[in-house]
Design a protein around this motif. Structure first.
Motif, mmCIF file in Angstrom:
data_model
loop_
_atom_site.group_PDB
_atom_site.id
_atom_site.type_symbol
_atom_site.label_atom_id
_atom_site.label_comp_id
_atom_site.label_asym_id
_atom_site.label_seq_id
_atom_site.Cartn_x
_atom_site.Cartn_y
_atom_site.Cartn_z
ATOM 1 N N GLY A 117 59.912 41.862 32.081
ATOM 2 C CA GLY A 117 60.439 40.737 32.832
ATOM 3 C C GLY A 117 59.655 40.519 34.108
ATOM 4 N N SER A 118 60.273 40.834 35.227
ATOM 5 C CA SER A 118 59.646 40.606 36.527
ATOM 6 C C SER A 118 58.618 41.675 36.890
ATOM 7 C CB SER A 118 60.721 40.561 37.612
ATOM 8 O OG SER A 118 61.443 41.778 37.625
ATOM 9 N N ILE A 119 58.351 42.594 35.980
ATOM 10 C CA ILE A 119 57.435 43.704 36.253
ATOM 11 C C ILE A 119 56.363 43.745 35.179
ATOM 12 C CG2 ILE A 119 57.221 46.202 36.475
ATOM 13 C CD1 ILE A 119 60.234 46.159 37.282
ATOM 14 N N LEU A 120 55.116 43.871 35.609
ATOM 15 C CA LEU A 120 53.999 44.113 34.698
ATOM 16 C C LEU A 120 53.464 45.504 34.996
ATOM 17 C CD1 LEU A 120 51.880 43.315 32.591
ATOM 18 C CD2 LEU A 120 50.548 42.271 34.439
ATOM 19 N N ALA A 121 53.584 46.400 34.023
ATOM 20 C CA ALA A 121 53.151 47.788 34.206
ATOM 21 C C ALA A 121 51.949 48.055 33.312
ATOM 22 C CB ALA A 121 54.284 48.752 33.870
ATOM 23 N N ILE A 122 50.893 48.623 33.920
ATOM 24 C CA ILE A 122 49.668 48.946 33.181
ATOM 25 C C ILE A 122 49.403 50.432 33.384
ATOM 26 C CG2 ILE A 122 47.233 48.421 32.825
ATOM 27 C CD1 ILE A 122 47.695 45.764 34.262
ATOM 28 N N GLU A 123 49.336 51.185 32.309
ATOM 29 C CA GLU A 123 49.077 52.621 32.388
ATOM 30 C C GLU A 123 47.582 52.890 32.266
ATOM 31 O OE1 GLU A 123 51.326 54.476 29.347
ATOM 32 O OE2 GLU A 123 53.280 53.977 30.218
ATOM 33 N N ALA A 124 47.133 53.961 32.923
ATOM 34 C CA ALA A 124 45.738 54.423 32.840
ATOM 35 C C ALA A 124 44.774 53.254 32.991
ATOM 36 C CB ALA A 124 45.492 55.164 31.525
ATOM 37 N N VAL A 125 44.832 52.585 34.140
ATOM 38 C CA VAL A 125 44.022 51.383 34.355
ATOM 39 C C VAL A 125 42.538 51.715 34.312
ATOM 40 C CG1 VAL A 125 45.808 50.251 35.712
ATOM 41 C CG2 VAL A 125 44.077 51.637 36.868
ATOM 42 N N THR A 126 41.761 50.712 33.905
ATOM 43 C CA THR A 126 40.300 50.799 33.921
ATOM 44 C C THR A 126 39.771 49.674 34.795
ATOM 45 O OG1 THR A 126 39.958 49.340 32.021
ATOM 46 C CG2 THR A 126 40.395 51.672 31.550
ATOM 47 N N THR A 127 38.482 49.703 35.031
ATOM 48 C CA THR A 127 37.881 48.647 35.844
ATOM 49 C C THR A 127 37.996 47.283 35.159
ATOM 50 O OG1 THR A 127 35.728 49.235 34.898
ATOM 51 C CG2 THR A 127 36.291 50.198 37.024
ATOM 52 N N ASP A 128 38.162 47.257 33.803
ATOM 53 C CA ASP A 128 38.331 45.979 33.096
ATOM 54 C C ASP A 128 39.670 45.334 33.416
ATOM 55 O OD1 ASP A 128 35.852 46.270 31.922
ATOM 56 O OD2 ASP A 128 36.650 47.238 30.108
ATOM 57 N N ASP A 129 40.649 46.138 33.885
ATOM 58 C CA ASP A 129 41.963 45.590 34.218
ATOM 59 C C ASP A 129 41.978 44.913 35.581
ATOM 60 O OD1 ASP A 129 43.168 46.537 31.825
ATOM 61 O OD2 ASP A 129 43.306 48.538 32.723
ATOM 62 N N ALA A 130 40.957 45.140 36.386
ATOM 63 C CA ALA A 130 40.919 44.558 37.728
ATOM 64 C C ALA A 130 40.734 43.042 37.638
ATOM 65 C CB ALA A 130 39.794 45.187 38.540
ATOM 66 N N GLY A 131 41.377 42.327 38.559
ATOM 67 C CA GLY A 131 41.232 40.874 38.585
ATOM 68 C C GLY A 131 42.475 40.187 39.100
#
Length: 518
Positions: free
Chosen positions: A171-185
């Motif tokens: 819903g109001s939360i976007l959770a990303i586990e083990a982020v990589t540099t491709d997730d940046a933006g």
């Protein structure tokens, strides 16, 4: 392993309550003082009396504690006003836990009816390190409850974010586990219901992990010299400039006054020995640290304090003191006229080492008598060298000569023999050998202080009984004899050869794995 110790910082926390209408979501935030904010995290919330709420990306339906510390309470009801909430925070380094005062919710009015979404809380910029988890928050108040959609700008087009193995849309939360540099933006969240729609932009920055080391990791420096440590910070093998670098010694921050990647210690002393930490802290709040050790090299003894010459009447107590520094910590040996101190109950010898590694030694003499007079010598010795100090203790009285122990001299070397005379004042000191007054040849010399020096002693001509006698102005005298034995160098050479051969045998047996060496 070395413990990383820091000084505890006292702090307190409070609770901020963002109220919401009936049926909507309220936000509770733990207010942490700015001076410890980077080192303190929220570990849980407590709904009184004893219901603990822990961080979770999914929540449990009603309550949702964000990894960032905020507590969301969904579907507000008037009954929620009956409960109080406290936040529990912990200092990352000291592990100190601080609990806030309780706070209560306030639900605004009755069911508010129909109105379009209004984003009341959202993160604008999230910075995390690679392989960590990222949480993007976008909270909208609306009735009915809005639906949320998330979008990502991949620099080519804006695409919807889909649930996946590492990505969860809650819903109001976007959770990303083990982020990589491709997730940046750049991300966009959209909240909509039948009454309307609104959106907010959020940027996610991903920093590669830092590698940190201190060069050199072990540094051995002689006392008085300069020591230098360099803190190297890199990311993926490339050196980076980290603006926040702090230095610690044995867990305590050094008062450098500046943030430097090079630590220079001028004129190293014993107090500088120990463990040093370089701590690099990024704006995201994560810290990295490396450890190095500063050891002291060998340093010859330095006398820090020594006694002075004294002239006394018999009777009082006397204390002679010497202190010395050096590395390793030296030992202090006392002599009286070149011989060991008399062994009687009036002489008490004491030693102790200070917290800085200096040695302090003293000789206490109770009720000094005439025979206690003479030249006292303290010698500080360690494997790097030695340092000596001597001064006379003069006790008024008739001449007296203490026992002269048997002396062993080495053929071809110099013999120095001090007449152990007491009494004060002394007018003359003489030496005899076999009834003949010395010197008898140019090798022999009698100093004014009563010291007999013989150059290049020989067994045949210089072994024998030596007599020292002393006289004062009134004609009173005393005399004492002692034996001098001259040995050949061959005896010493044989002894040294035997010791070397023994060490070689031990080394061979150890290499062959023999445990018992005799």
């Amino acid at each position: 392993m070395y413990a990383f110790v820091v000084v505890a910082q006292e702090f307190s926390v409070d609770v901020e309550v963002l109220t919401a209408p009936l049926g909507c979501t309220a936000i509770l935030r733990c207010l942490i003082p700015t001076f410890v904010r980077e080192l303190v995290r929220v570990v849980s919330w407590v709904q009184d009396p004893s219901i603990y709420i822990y961080p979770s990306l999914q929540g449990d339906g009603k309550y949702h504690l964000m990894p960032t510390g905020e507590l969301f309470i969904h579907n507000l009801q008037h009954s929620d006003e009956l409960h109080s909430f406290r936040c529990r925070s912990m200092h990352k380094l000291t592990r100190q836990v601080v609990i806030s005062n309780p706070a209560r919710l306030r639900v605004n009015g009755l069911n508010p009816g129909l109105y379009s979404p209004n984003i009341v809380e959202h993160t604008t910029h999230v910075s995390v390190s690679q392989d960590e988890g990222a949480v993007l928050i976008c909270i909208a108040q609306a009735c009915p409850t809005p639906a949320y959609k998330w979008y990502f700008n991949n620099k080519i087009e804006i695409v919807p974010v889909q649930n996946g193995q590492r990505v969860r849309i809650l819903g109001s939360i976007l959770a990303i586990e083990a982020v990589t540099t491709d997730d940046a933006g750049d991300y966009k969240c959209s909240a909509s219901n039948v009454a309307g729609e609104t959106s907010a932009d959020i940027r996610l920055s991903v920093a590669a992990p830092l590698q940190i080391e201190i060069q050199p990791s072990i540094l051995s420096v002689n006392m008085g010299a300069l020591a230098e440590f360099t803190c190297k910070v890199s990311s993926n093998g490339i050196q980076v400039n980290t603006p926040h670098i702090l230095w610690f010694k044995d867990g305590r921050q050094l008062p450098t006054g500046r943030l430097e990647d090079v630590l220079i210690i001028n004129r190293v002393s014993r107090e500088n020995k120990g463990m040093y930490q370089c701590v690099a802290r990024r704006p995201e709040g994560d810290t990295f640290q490396a450890t190095a050790e500063l050891k002291l090299g060998d340093a010859a003894p330095i006398l820090l304090y020594s006694f002075i010459e004294q002239t006394l009447q018999p009777g009082p107590a006397v204390s002679l003191k010497c202190s010395a520094s050096g590395n390793p910590t030296p030992q202090i040996i006392w002599k009286l006229d070149g011989f060991p101190l008399p062994s009687n109950g009036r002489f008490v010898l004491g030693h102790y080492t200070t917290i800085h590694g200096d040695i302090i030694s003293h000789v206490n003499i109770s009720h000094v008598t005439v025979e206690d007079g003479g030249e006292y010598d303290c010698t500080a010795i360690n494997r790097a060298g030695r340092n000596s100090h001597s001064a006379r203790l003069n006790i008024y009285g008739l001449p007296y000569i203490r026992l002269i122990p048997k002396v062993t001299a080495v053929s071809g070397e110099e013999l120095s023999l001090k007449c152990p005379v007491a009494g004060y004042p002394i007018e003359e000191i003489h030496w005899e050998r076999n009834g003949r007054e010395l010197p008898t040849d140019i090798k022999q010399k009698v100093e004014s202080d009563g010291r007999l020096i013989i150059n290049s002693v020989q067994k045949k001509t210089d072994s024998g009984i030596y007599t020292c006698w002393a006289k004062n102005k009134q004609g009173h005298s005393a005399r004492r004899s002692g034996e001098v034995n001259v040995i050949g160098k061959t005896v010493l050479l044989y002894s040294e050869y035997f010791q070397q051969a023994f060490q070689i045998i031990i080394g061979c047996r150890l290499q062959m794995g023999t445990k018992n060496v005799y």
